[in-house]
Structure formats: structure tokens, C-alpha cells
Design a protein around this motif. Sequence first.
Motif, PDB file in Angstrom:
ATOM      1  N   LEU A  85       0.669  -1.377  -0.023  1.00  0.00           N
ATOM      2  CA  LEU A  85       0.006  -0.205  -0.022  1.00  0.00           C
ATOM      3  C   LEU A  85       0.972   1.326   0.179  1.00  0.00           C
ATOM      4  CD1 LEU A  85      -2.712   1.574   0.404  1.00  0.00           C
ATOM      5  CD2 LEU A  85      -2.264   1.435   2.758  1.00  0.00           C
ATOM      6  N   LEU A  86       1.968   1.297   0.952  1.00  0.00           N
ATOM      7  CA  LEU A  86       2.839   2.381   1.009  1.00  0.00           C
ATOM      8  C   LEU A  86       3.482   2.706  -0.190  1.00  0.00           C
ATOM      9  CD1 LEU A  86       4.122   2.134   4.521  1.00  0.00           C
ATOM     10  CD2 LEU A  86       1.965   3.097   3.722  1.00  0.00           C
ATOM     11  N   ALA A  87       3.417   2.209  -1.653  1.00  0.00           N
ATOM     12  CA  ALA A  87       3.850   2.400  -2.851  1.00  0.00           C
ATOM     13  C   ALA A  87       2.983   3.214  -3.411  1.00  0.00           C
ATOM     14  CB  ALA A  87       4.429   1.260  -3.603  1.00  0.00           C
ATOM     15  N   CYS A  88       1.920   3.579  -3.011  1.00  0.00           N
ATOM     16  CA  CYS A  88       0.929   4.164  -3.745  1.00  0.00           C
ATOM     17  C   CYS A  88       1.210   5.832  -3.719  1.00  0.00           C
ATOM     18  CB  CYS A  88      -0.420   3.999  -3.352  1.00  0.00           C
ATOM     19  SG  CYS A  88      -1.140   4.708  -1.875  1.00  0.00           S
ATOM     20  N   SER A  89       0.634   6.706  -4.538  1.00  0.00           N
ATOM     21  CA  SER A  89       0.729   8.280  -4.220  1.00  0.00           C
ATOM     22  C   SER A  89       0.072   8.445  -3.068  1.00  0.00           C
ATOM     23  CB  SER A  89       0.098   8.835  -5.425  1.00  0.00           C
ATOM     24  OG  SER A  89      -1.488   8.596  -5.479  1.00  0.00           O
ATOM     25  N   HIS A  90       0.615   9.840  -2.650  1.00  0.00           N
ATOM     26  CA  HIS A  90      -0.235  10.475  -1.496  1.00  0.00           C
ATOM     27  C   HIS A  90      -1.787  10.657  -1.832  1.00  0.00           C
ATOM     28  CE1 HIS A  90       3.094  12.163   1.248  1.00  0.00           C
ATOM     29  NE2 HIS A  90       3.109  11.034   1.289  1.00  0.00           N
ATOM     30  N   ALA A  91      -2.253  10.849  -2.921  1.00  0.00           N
ATOM     31  CA  ALA A  91      -3.465  11.216  -3.314  1.00  0.00           C
ATOM     32  C   ALA A  91      -4.452   9.898  -3.112  1.00  0.00           C
ATOM     33  CB  ALA A  91      -3.669  11.693  -4.714  1.00  0.00           C
ATOM     34  N   HIS A  92      -3.835   8.568  -3.503  1.00  0.00           N
ATOM     35  CA  HIS A  92      -4.582   7.454  -3.365  1.00  0.00           C
ATOM     36  C   HIS A  92      -4.422   7.087  -1.883  1.00  0.00           C
ATOM     37  CE1 HIS A  92      -6.002   3.526  -4.656  1.00  0.00           C
ATOM     38  NE2 HIS A  92      -5.182   2.978  -3.476  1.00  0.00           N
ATOM     39  N   PHE A  93      -3.415   7.174  -1.294  1.00  0.00           N
ATOM     40  CA  PHE A  93      -3.196   6.902   0.280  1.00  0.00           C
ATOM     41  C   PHE A  93      -4.184   7.511   0.850  1.00  0.00           C
ATOM     42  CE2 PHE A  93      -1.357   7.636   4.404  1.00  0.00           C
ATOM     43  CZ  PHE A  93      -1.426   6.350   4.937  1.00  0.00           C
ATOM     44  N   ASN A  94      -4.326   9.026   0.703  1.00  0.00           N
ATOM     45  CA  ASN A  94      -5.619   9.700   1.586  1.00  0.00           C
ATOM     46  C   ASN A  94      -6.905   9.251   0.958  1.00  0.00           C
ATOM     47  OD1 ASN A  94      -3.659  11.645   2.506  1.00  0.00           O
ATOM     48  ND2 ASN A  94      -3.456  12.813   0.812  1.00  0.00           N
ATOM     49  N   LYS A  95      -7.090   8.873   0.007  1.00  0.00           N
ATOM     50  CA  LYS A  95      -8.467   8.526  -0.376  1.00  0.00           C
ATOM     51  C   LYS A  95      -8.962   7.033   0.256  1.00  0.00           C
ATOM     52  CE  LYS A  95     -10.895   6.777  -4.561  1.00  0.00           C
ATOM     53  NZ  LYS A  95     -10.835   6.792  -6.197  1.00  0.00           N
ATOM     54  N   VAL A  96      -7.680   6.258   0.391  1.00  0.00           N
ATOM     55  CA  VAL A  96      -7.766   5.132   1.161  1.00  0.00           C
ATOM     56  C   VAL A  96      -8.143   5.330   2.722  1.00  0.00           C
ATOM     57  CG1 VAL A  96      -6.846   3.060   2.080  1.00  0.00           C
ATOM     58  CG2 VAL A  96      -6.525   3.611  -0.373  1.00  0.00           C
ATOM     59  N   ILE A  97      -7.280   6.161   3.211  1.00  0.00           N
ATOM     60  CA  ILE A  97      -7.669   6.496   4.674  1.00  0.00           C
ATOM     61  C   ILE A  97      -8.973   7.068   5.086  1.00  0.00           C
ATOM     62  CG2 ILE A  97      -6.863   7.967   6.513  1.00  0.00           C
ATOM     63  CD1 ILE A  97      -4.823   5.447   6.030  1.00  0.00           C
ATOM     64  N   ASP A  98      -9.313   7.846   3.894  1.00  0.00           N
ATOM     65  CA  ASP A  98     -10.753   8.644   4.271  1.00  0.00           C
ATOM     66  C   ASP A  98     -11.764   7.756   4.306  1.00  0.00           C
ATOM     67  OD1 ASP A  98      -9.419  11.253   4.804  1.00  0.00           O
ATOM     68  OD2 ASP A  98      -9.607  11.727   2.497  1.00  0.00           O
ATOM     69  N   LYS A  99     -11.754   6.500   3.140  1.00  0.00           N
ATOM     70  CA  LYS A  99     -12.849   5.733   3.087  1.00  0.00           C
ATOM     71  C   LYS A  99     -12.869   4.490   4.018  1.00  0.00           C
ATOM     72  CE  LYS A  99     -14.113   4.127  -0.982  1.00  0.00           C
ATOM     73  NZ  LYS A  99     -14.435   3.765  -2.471  1.00  0.00           N
TER      74      LYS A  99
ATOM     75  N   HIS B 277       2.364   8.971   6.914  1.00  0.00           N
ATOM     76  CA  HIS B 277       1.486   7.982   6.755  1.00  0.00           C
ATOM     77  C   HIS B 277       1.088   7.413   8.444  1.00  0.00           C
ATOM     78  CE1 HIS B 277       4.200   6.672   3.287  1.00  0.00           C
ATOM     79  NE2 HIS B 277       3.068   6.726   2.819  1.00  0.00           N
ATOM     80  N   VAL B 278       2.008   7.552   9.306  1.00  0.00           N
ATOM     81  CA  VAL B 278       1.888   7.353  10.567  1.00  0.00           C
ATOM     82  C   VAL B 278       0.653   8.221  11.254  1.00  0.00           C
ATOM     83  CG1 VAL B 278       2.903   7.200  12.906  1.00  0.00           C
ATOM     84  CG2 VAL B 278       4.038   6.470  10.969  1.00  0.00           C
TER      85      VAL B 278
ATOM     86  N   LEU C   5      -7.380   5.992  12.024  1.00  0.00           N
ATOM     87  CA  LEU C   5      -7.874   4.759  11.692  1.00  0.00           C
ATOM     88  C   LEU C   5      -8.152   3.708  13.225  1.00  0.00           C
ATOM     89  CD1 LEU C   5      -6.437   3.555   8.495  1.00  0.00           C
ATOM     90  CD2 LEU C   5      -8.543   4.876   8.768  1.00  0.00           C
ATOM     91  N   ASP C   6      -9.274   3.238  13.403  1.00  0.00           N
ATOM     92  CA  ASP C   6      -9.243   2.060  14.195  1.00  0.00           C
ATOM     93  C   ASP C   6      -8.389   0.878  13.833  1.00  0.00           C
ATOM     94  OD1 ASP C   6     -10.299   1.030  16.839  1.00  0.00           O
ATOM     95  OD2 ASP C   6     -11.729  -0.262  15.475  1.00  0.00           O
ATOM     96  N   LEU C   7      -7.143   0.899  14.072  1.00  0.00           N
ATOM     97  CA  LEU C   7      -6.397  -0.068  13.539  1.00  0.00           C
ATOM     98  C   LEU C   7      -6.492  -1.425  14.810  1.00  0.00           C
ATOM     99  CD1 LEU C   7      -3.271   1.603  12.262  1.00  0.00           C
ATOM    100  CD2 LEU C   7      -4.781   0.427  11.060  1.00  0.00           C
TER     101      LEU C   7
END
Length: 215
Positions: free
Chosen positions: A53-67, A89-90, A96-98
Motif C-alpha cells: 500500500l505505501l508504494a501508492c501516491s499520497h492522493a491514493h493513500f489519502n483516499k484509502v484512509i478517508d474511506k 503515513h503514521v 483509523l481504528d487499527l
Amino acid sequence: DSMPFLHYHNPDATFTTRGCIRSCPFCAVPKIEGQFHELQDFEAKPIVCDNNLLACSHAHFNKVIDKLKPLKGIDFNQGLDCRLLDTYHVERFKELDLSVIRFAWDFVEEEFALFRAIEKVLSAGFKAKKIRVYVLIGFNDTPNDALYRCKKLITYGILPNVMRYQPLNSLTKNSYVSENWTAQLLADFSRYWNRLNWLGHIPWEVYKSKQLELK
């Protein structure tokens, strides 16, 4: 499209990316999933099966976290690439509720990168009991360096998750034994370190000697 793959997964699982930027010689992901790419349309589910997952762009990472933010018990099940983890990232993971934070320690030489990542999440307030580390054994390693990795994790209060190497062309699970190991030692090592909640009161050296006596 990730949907055909999801028929074979837990209904609580999802993918937001496919592939991986690494080419680890023990891993089938590049052959199965091809080049790393982001999925534009993915379902928000608590078990995220992205291989990197961390290889993705910041835009995609933000989208993932938000969803994922409305969900409980998030698990990035395949682990996070410790070499790519940064403070950004941290900080977003804190939203999130990890249920668990997973990394991997495949080779002793990766120690610095792994513990730099572990220190980042610990400093951010995550507890060691929430961290798990996949420990690859039986691939270009020795029992001594596998033991070093497991014991080092325990000093941090982190439980290892031992993963026995399986060749990509193997037709039978656990049939491969590398030259530095024996079949018995691979089995005993995996059993002990993956059952520390039950066996942790027994030192590894004592457990190993008892297993030898029983054979």
C-alpha cells in the motif's frame, strides 16, 4: 479490476492497489499481479490486502484512509513496507481504528529499516502489543539469524509471525527444506514462535531439546 479476485477472499477483505514495486525472489506477487497499480474503484472493507500500500501516491493513500475512517478493526493484512513508512503515513494511520499494525522482517540486513518504522509507530502512541512482524524462515537464512530476529522482536514486546518459505513451484506445502535447516527444526521453530501465548513461558532452547527427545 479487483473484483474477480475478491470472490476468493474473506467478504471483509478488499484491495486498493495491485502488484508491488519490489521483486523479492521468494514472492509470487509480481508474477500473479503484474506491475504495481492503483485501483480507482474499490470497496471500503476492514481487511486491506494490498501487497504494498505505501508504494501508492499520497492522493491514493489519502483516499484509502478517508474511506476506511468509518470502519472498525482495520488490518493491512499483507503488511506495510517498513522502508517506505514515513511520518505522514503514521499521522494518518492515527485517524483509523487499527486492530493491528503489520510489518515484515525477511532478512537480518533489514533490521535498521524495520526498527526505524517500529520506533515511528511507537512514538506516535501505538502500543507494541498491536504490532506484528512477519518473519520469513527457510529462505537463504540460518536458524541462528531467524532466532535473532524473533528474540529481538520479543525484547520490544512484539510477537513474531513466523512464515515458512514455500517455493513458487512447490506442489506440496512445507515440503521444501533449505540446506541450513532440517524439516524438524523448521516445524518446531514455526510451532514455537507462532504460539508464544501458550509456549512463551518455556525458553526456546528448552522447547527445542524436548522436541528432539520426543522424536
